[in-house]
Design a protein around this motif. Structure first.
Motif, PDB file in Angstrom:
ATOM      1  N   GLU A  83       1.001 -14.290  -4.916  1.00 12.72           N
ATOM      2  CA  GLU A  83       0.422 -13.672  -6.109  1.00 12.72           C
ATOM      3  C   GLU A  83      -0.131 -12.288  -5.792  1.00 12.72           C
ATOM      4  N   ILE A  84      -0.746 -12.146  -4.623  1.00 17.83           N
ATOM      5  CA  ILE A  84      -1.216 -10.823  -4.188  1.00 17.83           C
ATOM      6  C   ILE A  84      -0.026  -9.872  -4.076  1.00 17.83           C
ATOM      7  N   ALA A  85       1.063 -10.352  -3.506  1.00 15.92           N
ATOM      8  CA  ALA A  85       2.263  -9.528  -3.345  1.00 15.92           C
ATOM      9  C   ALA A  85       2.809  -9.074  -4.695  1.00 15.92           C
ATOM     10  N   LYS A  86       2.836  -9.992  -5.662  1.00 13.00           N
ATOM     11  CA  LYS A  86       3.361  -9.655  -6.999  1.00 13.00           C
ATOM     12  C   LYS A  86       2.487  -8.609  -7.670  1.00 13.00           C
ATOM     13  N   LEU A  87       1.168  -8.784  -7.576  1.00 13.66           N
ATOM     14  CA  LEU A  87       0.242  -7.824  -8.189  1.00 13.66           C
ATOM     15  C   LEU A  87       0.315  -6.461  -7.510  1.00 13.66           C
ATOM     16  N   SER A  88       0.651  -6.450  -6.214  1.00 11.31           N
ATOM     17  CA  SER A  88       0.707  -5.193  -5.448  1.00 11.31           C
ATOM     18  C   SER A  88       2.093  -4.569  -5.452  1.00 11.31           C
ATOM     19  N   ASN A  89       3.070  -5.317  -5.975  1.00 14.40           N
ATOM     20  CA  ASN A  89       4.460  -4.843  -5.989  1.00 14.40           C
ATOM     21  C   ASN A  89       4.981  -4.615  -4.570  1.00 14.40           C
ATOM     22  N   VAL A  90       4.661  -5.558  -3.683  1.00 17.84           N
ATOM     23  CA  VAL A  90       5.163  -5.528  -2.307  1.00 17.84           C
ATOM     24  C   VAL A  90       5.616  -6.938  -1.943  1.00 17.84           C
ATOM     25  N   SER A  91       6.155  -7.089  -0.739  1.00 13.52           N
ATOM     26  CA  SER A  91       6.586  -8.409  -0.284  1.00 13.52           C
ATOM     27  C   SER A  91       5.396  -9.207   0.264  1.00 13.52           C
ATOM     28  N   ARG A  92       5.594 -10.517   0.368  1.00 16.52           N
ATOM     29  CA  ARG A  92       4.549 -11.376   0.943  1.00 16.52           C
ATOM     30  C   ARG A  92       4.262 -10.984   2.388  1.00 16.52           C
ATOM     31  N   SER A  93       5.305 -10.648   3.148  1.00 18.43           N
ATOM     32  CA  SER A  93       5.109 -10.270   4.549  1.00 18.43           C
ATOM     33  C   SER A  93       4.281  -8.999   4.675  1.00 18.43           C
ATOM     34  N   THR A  94       4.426  -8.084   3.732  1.00 19.26           N
ATOM     35  CA  THR A  94       3.623  -6.857   3.765  1.00 19.26           C
ATOM     36  C   THR A  94       2.154  -7.178   3.527  1.00 19.26           C
ATOM     37  N   VAL A  95       1.880  -8.073   2.584  1.00 19.65           N
ATOM     38  CA  VAL A  95       0.495  -8.491   2.341  1.00 19.65           C
ATOM     39  C   VAL A  95      -0.094  -9.102   3.617  1.00 19.65           C
ATOM     40  N   SER A  96       0.671  -9.957   4.278  1.00 18.72           N
ATOM     41  CA  SER A  96       0.212 -10.591   5.512  1.00 18.72           C
ATOM     42  C   SER A  96      -0.082  -9.549   6.584  1.00 18.72           C
ATOM     43  N   ARG A  97       0.782  -8.539   6.684  1.00 16.45           N
ATOM     44  CA  ARG A  97       0.567  -7.490   7.688  1.00 16.45           C
ATOM     45  C   ARG A  97      -0.682  -6.685   7.382  1.00 16.45           C
ATOM     46  N   VAL A  98      -0.953  -6.421   6.119  1.00 18.20           N
ATOM     47  CA  VAL A  98      -2.167  -5.697   5.741  1.00 18.20           C
ATOM     48  C   VAL A  98      -3.407  -6.509   6.116  1.00 18.20           C
ATOM     49  N   ILE A  99      -3.388  -7.776   5.786  1.00 17.34           N
ATOM     50  CA  ILE A  99      -4.538  -8.643   6.078  1.00 17.34           C
ATOM     51  C   ILE A  99      -4.819  -8.706   7.570  1.00 17.34           C
ATOM     52  N   ASN A 100      -3.762  -8.677   8.376  1.00 10.75           N
ATOM     53  CA  ASN A 100      -3.925  -8.801   9.819  1.00 10.75           C
ATOM     54  C   ASN A 100      -4.008  -7.465  10.534  1.00 10.75           C
ATOM     55  N   GLY A 101      -4.137  -6.377   9.758  1.00  9.81           N
ATOM     56  CA  GLY A 101      -4.401  -5.074  10.359  1.00  9.81           C
ATOM     57  C   GLY A 101      -3.232  -4.434  11.058  1.00  9.81           C
ATOM     58  N   ASP A 102      -2.026  -4.729  10.643  1.00  8.72           N
ATOM     59  CA  ASP A 102      -0.835  -4.124  11.261  1.00  8.72           C
ATOM     60  C   ASP A 102      -0.856  -2.604  11.018  1.00  8.72           C
ATOM     61  N   PRO A 103      -0.860  -1.803  12.084  1.00 10.51           N
ATOM     62  CA  PRO A 103      -0.947  -0.335  11.924  1.00 10.51           C
ATOM     63  C   PRO A 103       0.347   0.297  11.393  1.00 10.51           C
ATOM     64  N   ASN A 104       1.436  -0.459  11.322  1.00  8.08           N
ATOM     65  CA  ASN A 104       2.716   0.107  10.899  1.00  8.08           C
ATOM     66  C   ASN A 104       2.924   0.097   9.383  1.00  8.08           C
ATOM     67  N   VAL A 105       1.942  -0.412   8.638  1.00  3.20           N
ATOM     68  CA  VAL A 105       2.031  -0.393   7.180  1.00  3.20           C
ATOM     69  C   VAL A 105       1.643   0.997   6.679  1.00  3.20           C
ATOM     70  N   LYS A 106       2.411   1.544   5.732  1.00  5.72           N
ATOM     71  CA  LYS A 106       2.082   2.854   5.170  1.00  5.72           C
ATOM     72  C   LYS A 106       0.689   2.818   4.536  1.00  5.72           C
ATOM     73  N   GLU A 107      -0.046   3.909   4.700  1.00  2.37           N
ATOM     74  CA  GLU A 107      -1.423   3.942   4.227  1.00  2.37           C
ATOM     75  C   GLU A 107      -1.496   3.748   2.708  1.00  2.37           C
ATOM     76  N   GLU A 108      -0.567   4.350   1.980  1.00  2.00           N
ATOM     77  CA  GLU A 108      -0.577   4.200   0.521  1.00  2.00           C
ATOM     78  C   GLU A 108      -0.412   2.723   0.135  1.00  2.00           C
ATOM     79  N   THR A 109       0.535   2.041   0.814  1.00  2.00           N
ATOM     80  CA  THR A 109       0.760   0.614   0.545  1.00  2.00           C
ATOM     81  C   THR A 109      -0.457  -0.213   0.928  1.00  2.00           C
ATOM     82  N   ARG A 110      -1.031   0.112   2.076  1.00  2.00           N
ATOM     83  CA  ARG A 110      -2.212  -0.616   2.544  1.00  2.00           C
ATOM     84  C   ARG A 110      -3.342  -0.546   1.516  1.00  2.00           C
ATOM     85  N   GLN A 111      -3.607   0.667   1.021  1.00  2.00           N
ATOM     86  CA  GLN A 111      -4.696   0.838   0.075  1.00  2.00           C
ATOM     87  C   GLN A 111      -4.428   0.111  -1.240  1.00  2.00           C
TER      88      GLN A 111
END
Length: 344
Positions: A7-35
């Motif tokens: 549901e977070i992914a749908k609201l953010s218009n990203v994939s579930r894996s991207t949401v997981s990477r943001v939550i776990n502090g993956d530095p390779n996520v684009k800053e705009e997507t992270r925010q």
């Protein structure tokens, strides 16, 4: 119902894996997507599942504190709250939580294998252990990072401690230097490292000053106030002129026995304790005691354990913290003297 990563992914218009990477502090996520993802997380007040995050990160940020002394001792001995406070405060500084194991020692020993393999803990601190405790042996044989508060008599394990033998020696030597010659002791439990070492210090001080070691002047206590009272009642019949008592809680019990016998501290019997708990300075006769830095020991144990967690191959360095002989009315003199220096 709790909101999901999907549901977070749908609201953010990203994939579930991207949401997981943001939550776990993956530095390779684009800053705009992270925010964008973080904004959605904040808006819906999403609370990540702790177990899932732990699995992804390989850590839980939880430290286990094992005190194999029984529930009653933990809540009645003032030493334990002080060391727990030091551990808890230092854990908070480093972003760790503390899991305190509250169970009788035998139950803890039965559960240790299950807890070691539960995935709940990053590491363990063991305090106030008995000699050859199977909990320590189980930890030693496992891959779990751990440290001891108190030395181990035989295993090469990282520990934080004070020099209990030196403290017992200095307390006894102080009484000898004041002119006392018939010096009794109420020891701590002889199956506990601290109790054993403090008794060794008492014996060594008598030997070095060529005074006899009289078994009738030695009574074992269990670090409780009542055991100090009962032990002192036995010792009084031997008419000592001074007593070294292996902790302050027992000394408070001993004061009661001395008073009930119609005697006075220090006029009839001088007393020196160990720990310098808060009650030592406010007892009816302020108590001379060996002060140990209890909260500092807890904090040092946390720092040592975190170092082991992050650098498992680092060479272990044991820490011995300093003690102080704090002299009050119970032995008839007033001065504070440092008695042992810290080292590694």
């Amino acid at each position: 119902m709790a909101i999901t990563l999907e549901e977070i992914a749908k609201l953010s218009n990203v994939s579930r894996s991207t949401v997981s990477r943001v939550i776990n502090g993956d530095p390779n996520v684009k800053e705009e997507t992270r925010q964008r993802v973080l904004a959605v997380i904040e808006r819906v007040n999403f609370q990540p599942n702790l177990a899932a995050r732990s699995l992804a990160r390989g850590r839980t940020d939880v430290i286990g504190l094992v005190i194999p002394a029984g529930i009653a001792a933990i809540f009645t001995d003032p030493w334990f709250p002080q060391v727990v406070k030091g551990i808890s405060t230092e854990c908070n500084i480093h972003g760790y939580s503390v899991m305190l194991w509250l169970a009788e020692p035998e139950f803890e020993r039965q559960m240790i294998t299950k807890i070691l393999h539960s995935g709940l803990l990053d590491g363990v601190i063991v305090s106030s252990m008995v000699i050859d405790d199977p909990i320590v042996q189980s930890l030693y044989e496992s891959s779990m990072p751990f440290v001891l508060i108190g030395r181990h008599p035989s295993l090469d394990i990282r520990y934080i401690d004070i020099d209990n033998a030196s403290g017992g020696y200095e307390a006894t030597a102080h009484l000898i230097n004041l002119g006392y010659r018939k010096i009794a002791t109420i020891t701590g439990p002889q199956n506990l490292i601290a109790g054993y070492d403090r008794f060794l210090g008492y014996q060594q001080a008598l030997e070095d000053h060529q005074l006899p070691i009289d078994p009738q002047l030695i009574v074992e206590g269990d670090f409780s106030e009542n055991s100090g009272y009962e032990a002192c009642r036995k010792i009084i019949s031997q008419e000592p002129d001074a007593i070294f008592i292996a902790n302050d809680t027992m000394a408070i019990g001993a004061f009661q026995a001395i008073q009930q016998a119609g005697l006075h501290v220090p006029d009839d019997i001088a007393v020196v304790g160990f720990d310098d708990i808060p009650q030592a300075s406010s007892s009816p006769v302020p108590l001379t005691s060996i002060r140990q830095p209890t909260q500092q020991m807890g904090a040092a144990a946390v720092n040592a354990l975190i170092e082991i967690i992050h650098f498992p191959n680092a060479k272990p360095e044991n820490i011995i913290l300093p003690t102080e002989l704090v002299i009050r009315q119970s032995c008839g003199s007033f001065v504070t003297k440092k008695v042992s220096q810290g080292g590694a």
